[in-house]
Design a protein around this motif. Structure first.
Motif, short mmCIF file in Angstrom:
data_model
loop_
_atom_site.label_atom_id
_atom_site.label_comp_id
_atom_site.label_asym_id
_atom_site.label_seq_id
_atom_site.Cartn_x
_atom_site.Cartn_y
_atom_site.Cartn_z
N GLY A 71 0.91 -1.31 0.04
CA GLY A 71 0.20 -0.09 -0.09
C GLY A 71 0.84 1.18 0.21
O GLY A 71 0.28 2.43 0.19
N HIS A 245 -6.89 -3.78 1.74
CA HIS A 245 -7.07 -4.11 0.47
C HIS A 245 -7.70 -2.92 -0.16
O HIS A 245 -9.04 -2.83 0.05
CB HIS A 245 -8.03 -5.40 0.25
N LYS A 250 -4.42 1.24 -5.35
CA LYS A 250 -3.37 0.61 -5.29
C LYS A 250 -3.59 -0.47 -6.53
O LYS A 250 -3.79 -1.62 -5.92
CB LYS A 250 -2.63 -0.05 -4.23
N GLN A 253 -2.71 -4.21 -6.18
CA GLN A 253 -3.40 -5.16 -5.44
C GLN A 253 -4.62 -5.93 -6.09
O GLN A 253 -5.13 -6.97 -5.60
CB GLN A 253 -4.06 -4.60 -4.34
N SER A 451 -10.01 1.49 4.37
CA SER A 451 -10.16 -0.03 4.93
C SER A 451 -10.87 -0.30 5.76
O SER A 451 -11.53 0.44 6.67
CB SER A 451 -8.69 -0.37 4.88
#
Length: 454
Positions: A71, A245, A250, A253, A451
């Protein structure tokens, strides 16, 4: 096998909520272009006039490869040339800072990334020498660096120690081979052990280990096995982070198999398993997700009510000013936050033109500083005296009335106590601390995605 973590139904539902990690307040989604290079420069001049000590954070946004779970603001580079070019610009930014700060006293230096030990040794040494020439290092200054165990060598460790590095953080994450393969970071126990041995042989005894839960294919037994193996290496500190996540932020990911990610209940259980093992190993809980030896400075700070929280997590750093150096780095001063441009070319252009590369930030206004204090208290001590916080900011405690009312569901569940102006988390402290803190966040729900809470 580890016993399953029994979850109240209400807690399981709350764990699905998305809230910030609160390493800053206001949080980064609420930074705007209203904070400019000129604003940042004036804040630095105020710090200089006050003669206040500063901490320095240097961001190295390069890795040899990008891990699927990452991240961080970083990019892959197999060649040293872009990294050397970046280091050259850092010298210009350091000179620019010194022109505004003067010979400020430095209480901390922290290198993050990316992979700071990807810097060629001569570049790393030149930057440290430059900082030492322009600023006044405290004799007891902590000089910390985040390291990838796969790139720690005996020679590299000795070079770091010779430059005054006295604390290292190793990104271990997991020792489960299947999980390592899934996140694109294969580093077996012998590799991690060799990194510890290299650092200790060089005289760097303060070593932190960063672990993660909530990774693809992780379960309680996987987390427990990693924690138990890491106890055998006896780090000074542990940090246990839940995998965030955020593929909308990002994009790499997206390589993570979402079907293999543990759900909220499994994440809660994994965090509890790691906590139980580390506490059983003699480590002191520090806030939500850190653990330290009883004589570690972080444990001492917590016992003395001096624990703080910043972009590096929990800290005993007492400097009110943290100056970020490098692309994407964030500075925090008593008047607000200022963030450098995240793209290296944009950052470079500004610095080479002789101006700060500030792209955005947030000046404290209204109740920002007061609410930041309340949130930090919740996350550092699991309690907050709202009357004391309000008094420090010359405000009536009634400004928190609506926030306290929103805590009613926690109070009714028996998890939180409200005694006059004092709010205390009684049970499920680690699981709900961010949720309780979020009730004092005046910006939450007005932009930004985060998140999950655990």
């Amino acid at each position: 096998m580890n016993a399953p973590f029994a979850l109240p139904h209400a807690l399981r539902d709350l764990a699905r909520r998305s809230v910030p990690r609160y390493t800053s307040y206001p949080t980064a989604p609420h930074f705007t272009s209203a904070v400019t290079a000129e604003v940042h420069a004036e804040w630095l001049r105020r710090v200089a006039r006050a003669g206040s000590p500063v901490s320095l954070y240097l961001h190295i946004p390069f890795c040899r490869t990008i891990c699927n779970y990452c991240g961080c603001t970083t990019k892959a580079s197999l060649r040293d040339e872009p990294i050397r070019a970046y280091a050259a610009v850092l010298h210009h930014e350091i000179a620019l800072l010194a022109a505004h700060l003067g010979r400020a006293e430095v209480s901390r230096i922290h290198w993050g990334g990316g992979t700071p030990n990807i810097l060629p040794p001569d570049c790393f040494e030149a930057i440290v020498r430059d900082l030492g020439d322009r600023f006044a290092f405290r004799p007891d200054m902590e000089h910390a660096v985040e390291l990838d165990p796969r790139h720690v060598t005996p020679e590299g460790a000795r070079a770091l120690a010779s430059l005054g590095v006295n604390r290292a953080s190793l990104g271990v994450q997991t020792l489960d081979p299947a999980v390592q393969a899934a996140i694109g970071r294969v580093q077996p126990l012998p590799t991690v052990r060799a990194a510890f041995e290299s650092l200790r042989s060089a005289g760097i005894e303060a070593i932190n280990a960063d672990l993660m839960y909530g990774l693809p294919f992780q379960d309680d037994d996987s987390v427990a096995a990693t924690a138990e193996l890491m106890l055998s290496l006896a780090p000074s500190r542990f940090a246990i982070f839940g995998y965030a996540h955020v593929p909308w932020m990002k994009t790499h990911q997206r390589l993570v198999d979402e079907a293999a990610l543990p759900g909220p209940e499994e994440r809660l259980s994994q965090a509890a398993v790691a906590r139980r093992i580390l506490e059983g190993g003699g480590y002191v809980e520090i806030g939500m997700d850190h653990f330290a030896h009883p004589d570690d400075p972080l444990s001492v700070a917590q016992a003395g009510g001096r624990l703080r929280r910043n972009f590096q997590g929990y800290t005993d750093d007492d400097a009110e000013t943290l100056v970020g150096i490098g692309a994407s780095s964030i500075s925090r001063m008593p008047w607000g936050y200022a963030q450098n441009a995240a793209d290296v070319p944009g950052w470079r252009r500004a610095i080479e033109e002789g101006r700060f590369a500030i792209a955005r930030g947030k000046a404290f206004d209204g109740q920002d500083a007061m609410r930041a204090d309340a949130i930090e208290a919740v996350l550092c001590r699991f309690e907050v005296d709202l009357a004391a916080v309000a008094a420090r900011h010359s405000a009536p405690v009634s400004v928190f009335d609506e926030d306290v009312r929103r805590l009613r569901h926690f109070v009714n569940a028996g998890w939180v106590d409200v005694d006059g102006s004092r709010v205390s988390i009684r049970v499920h402290r680690h699981e709900i601390a961010r949720l309780v803190a979020s009730e004092f966040d005046a910006y939450l729900g007005h932009g930004g995605k985060h998140s999950v809470a655990v």
